[in-house]
Design a protein around this motif. Structure first.
Motif, mmCIF file in Angstrom:
data_model
loop_
_atom_site.group_PDB
_atom_site.id
_atom_site.type_symbol
_atom_site.label_atom_id
_atom_site.label_comp_id
_atom_site.label_asym_id
_atom_site.label_seq_id
_atom_site.Cartn_x
_atom_site.Cartn_y
_atom_site.Cartn_z
ATOM 1 N N GLY A 32 61.291 3.587 -2.294
ATOM 2 C CA GLY A 32 62.748 3.588 -2.327
ATOM 3 C C GLY A 32 63.223 2.402 -1.499
ATOM 4 O O GLY A 32 62.418 1.618 -0.995
ATOM 5 N N LEU A 53 61.315 0.831 1.579
ATOM 6 C CA LEU A 53 60.931 1.827 2.585
ATOM 7 C C LEU A 53 59.458 2.209 2.403
ATOM 8 O O LEU A 53 58.832 1.822 1.418
ATOM 9 C CB LEU A 53 61.805 3.079 2.403
ATOM 10 C CG LEU A 53 63.306 2.852 2.572
ATOM 11 C CD1 LEU A 53 64.085 4.090 2.124
ATOM 12 C CD2 LEU A 53 63.627 2.532 4.030
ATOM 13 N N TYR A 55 58.880 5.357 2.204
ATOM 14 C CA TYR A 55 59.057 6.535 1.346
ATOM 15 C C TYR A 55 59.177 6.042 -0.085
ATOM 16 O O TYR A 55 59.735 4.981 -0.335
ATOM 17 C CB TYR A 55 60.357 7.278 1.672
ATOM 18 C CG TYR A 55 60.604 7.585 3.112
ATOM 19 C CD1 TYR A 55 59.726 8.385 3.828
ATOM 20 C CD2 TYR A 55 61.736 7.090 3.754
ATOM 21 C CE1 TYR A 55 59.982 8.682 5.159
ATOM 22 C CE2 TYR A 55 61.988 7.387 5.082
ATOM 23 C CZ TYR A 55 61.107 8.179 5.780
ATOM 24 O OH TYR A 55 61.360 8.472 7.083
ATOM 25 N N GLY A 56 58.720 6.848 -1.024
ATOM 26 C CA GLY A 56 58.844 6.411 -2.411
ATOM 27 C C GLY A 56 58.267 7.429 -3.365
ATOM 28 O O GLY A 56 58.202 8.619 -3.050
ATOM 29 N N VAL A 124 61.117 10.283 -1.262
ATOM 30 C CA VAL A 124 62.499 9.861 -0.978
ATOM 31 C C VAL A 124 63.395 11.053 -1.299
ATOM 32 O O VAL A 124 63.242 11.640 -2.365
ATOM 33 C CB VAL A 124 62.981 8.728 -1.926
ATOM 34 C CG1 VAL A 124 64.119 7.942 -1.313
ATOM 35 C CG2 VAL A 124 61.865 7.861 -2.371
ATOM 36 N N LEU A 130 69.011 6.365 -1.741
ATOM 37 C CA LEU A 130 67.867 5.581 -1.261
ATOM 38 C C LEU A 130 66.948 5.206 -2.429
ATOM 39 O O LEU A 130 65.763 4.915 -2.248
ATOM 40 C CB LEU A 130 67.096 6.363 -0.186
ATOM 41 C CG LEU A 130 67.911 6.735 1.053
ATOM 42 C CD1 LEU A 130 67.091 7.603 2.006
ATOM 43 C CD2 LEU A 130 68.406 5.482 1.787
ATOM 44 N N SER A 132 65.697 6.894 -5.176
ATOM 45 C CA SER A 132 64.574 7.684 -5.676
ATOM 46 C C SER A 132 64.364 7.367 -7.158
ATOM 47 O O SER A 132 63.222 7.266 -7.621
ATOM 48 C CB SER A 132 64.822 9.176 -5.464
ATOM 49 O OG SER A 132 66.072 9.549 -5.978
ATOM 50 N N SER A 135 62.559 4.151 -7.736
ATOM 51 C CA SER A 135 61.146 4.232 -7.347
ATOM 52 C C SER A 135 60.334 4.949 -8.434
ATOM 53 O O SER A 135 59.175 4.603 -8.678
ATOM 54 C CB SER A 135 60.980 4.882 -5.967
ATOM 55 O OG SER A 135 61.148 6.278 -6.020
ATOM 56 N N SER A 181 62.440 -2.385 -4.850
ATOM 57 C CA SER A 181 61.267 -1.520 -4.964
ATOM 58 C C SER A 181 60.046 -2.324 -5.433
ATOM 59 O O SER A 181 58.932 -2.084 -4.991
ATOM 60 C CB SER A 181 61.563 -0.381 -5.945
ATOM 61 O OG SER A 181 60.431 0.428 -6.118
ATOM 62 N N ASN A 215 71.691 11.027 6.502
ATOM 63 C CA ASN A 215 71.983 11.564 5.169
ATOM 64 C C ASN A 215 73.128 12.572 5.253
ATOM 65 O O ASN A 215 73.034 13.572 5.969
ATOM 66 C CB ASN A 215 70.713 12.246 4.633
ATOM 67 C CG ASN A 215 70.839 12.646 3.177
ATOM 68 O OD1 ASN A 215 71.934 12.683 2.628
ATOM 69 N ND2 ASN A 215 69.718 12.953 2.554
ATOM 70 N N TYR A 379 66.544 9.938 9.345
ATOM 71 C CA TYR A 379 65.219 9.368 9.125
ATOM 72 C C TYR A 379 65.090 8.102 9.967
ATOM 73 O O TYR A 379 66.047 7.341 10.110
ATOM 74 C CB TYR A 379 65.005 8.997 7.652
ATOM 75 C CG TYR A 379 65.555 10.004 6.669
ATOM 76 C CD1 TYR A 379 64.995 11.269 6.547
ATOM 77 C CD2 TYR A 379 66.660 9.688 5.868
ATOM 78 C CE1 TYR A 379 65.515 12.199 5.652
ATOM 79 C CE2 TYR A 379 67.185 10.607 4.974
ATOM 80 C CZ TYR A 379 66.617 11.870 4.871
ATOM 81 O OH TYR A 379 67.140 12.781 3.992
ATOM 82 N N PRO A 381 63.169 5.048 9.473
ATOM 83 C CA PRO A 381 62.306 4.470 8.439
ATOM 84 C C PRO A 381 61.510 3.274 8.929
ATOM 85 O O PRO A 381 61.935 2.546 9.825
ATOM 86 C CB PRO A 381 63.318 4.004 7.384
ATOM 87 C CG PRO A 381 64.519 3.625 8.185
ATOM 88 C CD PRO A 381 64.567 4.580 9.346
#
Ligand code: GLA
Length: 391
Positions: A32, A53, A55-56, A124, A130, A132, A135, A181, A215, A379, A381
């Protein structure tokens, strides 16, 4: 790459779902993103400054000889089998339309597909701004590109992801999310010119500061339709201005030019939208310079101005985002804070002194909850690398 996910666990789930013949699936990952500055500028051919990030979305995938695509996810209970001759049909409003849209883009480009068994797993938070969805698209795109040796460069894969979303899902997003991404790099932000798709990776050295993402946890119902509405307001601004000076998109104008031409726009709201886009482009340029010269204070100041412009001129913030940003501004050691992504809900990004992170989370959390009756999430990150194959 630091992957906060246990791939052994994912493999176990994959084999439970698809016992098959024991061949191991390939594993792909696409991150993400968080956008530092440059919001609602991408579809106006302007500048953006996002970073990827850690996250993904993870995608485990194995080819089969059956003409069927099998979709599953660890994020909620969902399974869907789609025969290859039905891939052109949208599946309600399901997330599976993101990978399906990507698959259709490859087919349109002449790639001949077999069946596939797929397990998606996202880290994510969904619908939080973000990316998602980007991703998911990019994980699918890098997987097909690699497995079918399609040979498209990453920039083309980002365009494939964007088209999938525009044409199949029906969200007229710009190129920023898929680009970040696909082409993000660890500890760097991506300064992208969305007109030429030329980009530069700018190292992020936040010294004794760090990024904090907050968030709102607000459900974003009408985001897509409001987003598409903003896009058409920008198109109208271009039409109005073109009566005085022919332009193709708003980012062709400097702020000074806009000031001398803005009377050509009779609708006050449309004039405001244009002012945001053009001033935001300028802020991205200044922010990149500030970061390069290590002036984090100035960078933070530009983030604050960006938020104000998104709140007052572009009108895409709302009570929840504004409360998070206002409360962040009250904490000592916060250099800047702004909404990130499409808006209307989702997340903010702030630059916070490392020693003040706990205070930030406690105070902003408490005051936000009091004002909105929603519990926020926070978060911390890391900035990760772009999409690719893990194993
Ligand atoms: C969403 C879209 C992006 C971009 C942002 C706003 O994330 O997907 O293309 O327009 O909103 O900057």
């Amino acid at each position: 790459m630091n992957h906060p996910v246990n791939t052994a666990k994912l493999l176990e789930t994959f084999y439970q779902l698809y016992p098959g013949d024991g061949r191991s699936p390939e594993i792909y990952f696409a991150p993400g993103r968080v956008n530092l500055i440059g919001e609602h500028t991408d579809y106006n051919n302007g500048y953006v400054f996002p970073c990827a990030l850690t996250y993904g979305t993870y995608l485990l995938v194995r080819r089969t000889n059956r003409p069927v695509l099998h979709f599953a996810t660890t994020n909620f209970s969902f399974r869907k089998d789609i025969p290859l001759d039905q891939i052109g049909e949208k599946v309600g409003n399901e997330w599976v339309n993101y990978p399906l849209g990507v698959i259709n883009q490859f087919v349109q480009r002449g790639v001949v597909l077999n069946g596939m068994e797929m397990l998606f797993s996202g880290t994510v938070p969904n619908g939080a701004g973000l990316s998602s969805s980007a991703s998911i698209e990019m994980a699918m795109a890098v997987a097909i590109n690699e497995m079918y040796r399609a040979g498209f460069p990453m920039v083309e894969l980002a365009l494939i992801g964007q088209r999938a979303e525009n044409e199949f899902v029906g969200m007229n997003c710009g190129i920023m999310d898929q680009f970040a991404s696909g082409l993000g790099k660890e500890n760097a932000a991506l300064f992208l010119n969305c007109d030429t798709l030329q980009y530069e990776l700018v190292p992020i050295d936040l010294k004794e500061y760090r990024l904090v993402i907050s968030n709102t946890n607000k459900r974003r119902g009408l985001t897509d339709s409001k987003y598409n509405e903003r896009r058409s307001e920008c198109d109208r601004a271009v039409e109005y201005i073109s009566r005085k000076k022919k332009i193709e998109h708003l980012s062709q104008l400097s702020y000074q030019e806009f000031e001398s031409l803005q009377d050509a726009i009779p609708e006050p709201a449309v004039r405001q939208r244009a002012r945001h886009v053009i001033s935001e482009n300028q802020r991205v340029l200044e922010a990149v310079l500030a970061l390069k010269s290590g002036d984090l204070k100035q960078f933070g100041q530009l983030m604050n101005e960006s938020h104000n412009s998104l709140r007052d001129d572009y009108e895409v913030t709302g009570k929840e985002l504004d409360t998070l940003v206002r409360e962040a501004g009250k904490i000592e050691g916060v250099l800047g804070s702004r909404m990130t992504g499409a808006g209307f809900g989702g997340c903010t990004v702030s630059i916070v002194h490392k020693n003040m992170t706990d205070t930030f989370i406690r105070q902003v959390g408490k005051n936000y909850e009091k004002a909105t009756r929603l519990k926020p999430d926070f978060y911390l990150p890391d900035i990760g690398g772009g999409a690719g194959k893990l194993q």
